[in-house]
Scaffold this motif. Structure first.
Motif, mmCIF file in Angstrom:
data_model
loop_
_atom_site.group_PDB
_atom_site.id
_atom_site.type_symbol
_atom_site.label_atom_id
_atom_site.label_comp_id
_atom_site.label_asym_id
_atom_site.label_seq_id
_atom_site.Cartn_x
_atom_site.Cartn_y
_atom_site.Cartn_z
ATOM 1 N N CYS A 1 -7.986 11.966 18.394
ATOM 2 C CA CYS A 1 -8.549 11.623 19.708
ATOM 3 C C CYS A 1 -7.645 10.604 20.382
ATOM 4 O O CYS A 1 -7.637 9.425 19.999
ATOM 5 C CB CYS A 1 -9.961 11.066 19.537
ATOM 6 S SG CYS A 1 -11.118 12.220 18.780
ATOM 7 N N LYS B 1 -5.991 15.276 27.797
ATOM 8 C CA LYS B 1 -6.735 16.522 28.003
ATOM 9 C C LYS B 1 -6.448 17.507 26.880
ATOM 10 O O LYS B 1 -5.384 17.466 26.253
ATOM 11 C CB LYS B 1 -6.352 17.139 29.351
ATOM 12 C CG LYS B 1 -6.774 16.319 30.557
ATOM 13 C CD LYS B 1 -6.401 17.036 31.846
ATOM 14 C CE LYS B 1 -6.849 16.242 33.071
ATOM 15 N NZ LYS B 1 -6.474 16.934 34.333
ATOM 16 N N ASN B 2 -7.390 18.392 26.632
ATOM 17 C CA ASN B 2 -7.212 19.409 25.599
ATOM 18 C C ASN B 2 -6.128 20.405 26.002
ATOM 19 O O ASN B 2 -5.999 20.760 27.179
ATOM 20 C CB ASN B 2 -8.518 20.155 25.339
ATOM 21 C CG ASN B 2 -9.549 19.285 24.652
ATOM 22 O OD1 ASN B 2 -9.219 18.287 24.018
ATOM 23 N ND2 ASN B 2 -10.826 19.651 24.778
ATOM 24 N N GLU C 1 -8.239 21.002 17.428
ATOM 25 C CA GLU C 1 -8.464 20.530 18.796
ATOM 26 C C GLU C 1 -7.229 19.777 19.291
ATOM 27 O O GLU C 1 -7.248 18.559 19.416
ATOM 28 C CB GLU C 1 -9.686 19.621 18.855
ATOM 29 C CG GLU C 1 -11.002 20.328 18.560
ATOM 30 C CD GLU C 1 -12.194 19.408 18.768
ATOM 31 O OE1 GLU C 1 -12.398 18.959 19.909
ATOM 32 O OE2 GLU C 1 -12.898 19.134 17.784
ATOM 33 N N SER D 1 -4.416 18.230 21.758
ATOM 34 C CA SER D 1 -4.402 17.685 23.117
ATOM 35 C C SER D 1 -3.044 17.984 23.760
ATOM 36 O O SER D 1 -2.110 18.451 23.099
ATOM 37 C CB SER D 1 -4.642 16.174 23.084
ATOM 38 O OG SER D 1 -3.519 15.506 22.541
ATOM 39 N N GLN D 2 -2.949 17.690 25.040
ATOM 40 C CA GLN D 2 -1.672 17.867 25.729
ATOM 41 C C GLN D 2 -0.599 16.970 25.131
ATOM 42 O O GLN D 2 0.581 17.323 25.119
ATOM 43 C CB GLN D 2 -1.842 17.558 27.221
ATOM 44 C CG GLN D 2 -2.709 18.553 27.978
ATOM 45 C CD GLN D 2 -2.068 19.923 28.087
ATOM 46 O OE1 GLN D 2 -0.870 20.093 27.881
ATOM 47 N NE2 GLN D 2 -2.873 20.923 28.440
#
Length: 217
Positions: free
Chosen positions: A84, A88-89, A125, A127-128
């Motif tokens: 995390c 953004k994803n 998951e 992220s960018q």
């Protein structure tokens, strides 16, 4: 099978060995190996070269990085990542394709083993930020696309030499370090690996000891 064991590099012995094999088993002689599952093999009098240049070039085309600006290293200095990170994803399918391809490229590119292994932790998951860091590895590959591994005939030099190292708290999610090792038989690289440690090292020295123990095993 004892009568089919072949040793040495005498051409006449090699031809006899091939005849024995073909008379014993149903098989065809297709000549020297040149390409197998994306791995290119070049056998010369100076040694055997294995590479994945064509595979790497196709990978760069797939992600539109054929003409990208190159970088000198797969990762930025002391780069640490976490699941995390506030970004953004990213498209998980594209990210998984990228990292899966990089992991296959490590068959002849131990120099990207650490980075590819680290980014594989974020497949679920991504992220960018993860995706951008993964594409940096491709920018490094673009500048080193001609890299290959060579295996020379060095019967007199068969000393086994190993190198091991680790980072400390390389994963910010669980505070675990990552071990890495590489082994050479003479000047021929024969084994390499990088993997997150199963315990949380309390110091950089402990992380190094854990890495050394895994390499020795």
């Amino acid at each position: 099978m004892d009568d089919l064991v072949f040793t040495g590099n005498d051409p006449s012995l090699l031809q006899q060995f091939k005849k024995d094999m073909m008379s014993t088993y149903e098989m065809s002689d297709l000549g020297l190996l040149h390409y197998f599952l994306g791995i290119e093999v070049s056998q010369t009098k100076n040694g055997i070269f294995i590479s994945q240049k064509k595979y790497a070039e196709n990978l760069l085309k797939k992600f539109n990085l054929s003409n990208c600006k190159t970088v000198a290293t797969p990762l930025m200095s002391n780069e640490k990542m976490k699941k995390c990170n506030g970004a953004k994803n990213a498209d998980a399918t594209k990210y998984q394709s990228l990292i899966g391809s990089l992991l296959y490229l490590t068959a002849t590119r131990p120099d990207i083993m650490f980075a590819s292994s680290m980014f594989s932790r974020y497949m679920e998951e991504p992220s960018q930020l993860h995706f951008g860091a993964g594409k940096r590895v491709l920018r490094y590959v673009q500048g080193t696309v001609d890299y290959a591994i060579i295996y020379k005939d060095e019967a007199r030099s068969s000393r086994l030499i190993g190198y091991t190292d680790s980072d400390w708290v390389g994963c910010l999610d669980d505070m675990k370090s990552t071990s890495a090792y590489v082994f050479y038989l003479g000047s021929r690289i024969c084994s390499w690996r990088t993997k997150k440690q199963s315990v949380v090292a309390q110091s950089s020295a402990e992380a190094e000891y854990v890495a050394a123990a895994k390499a020795a095993s």
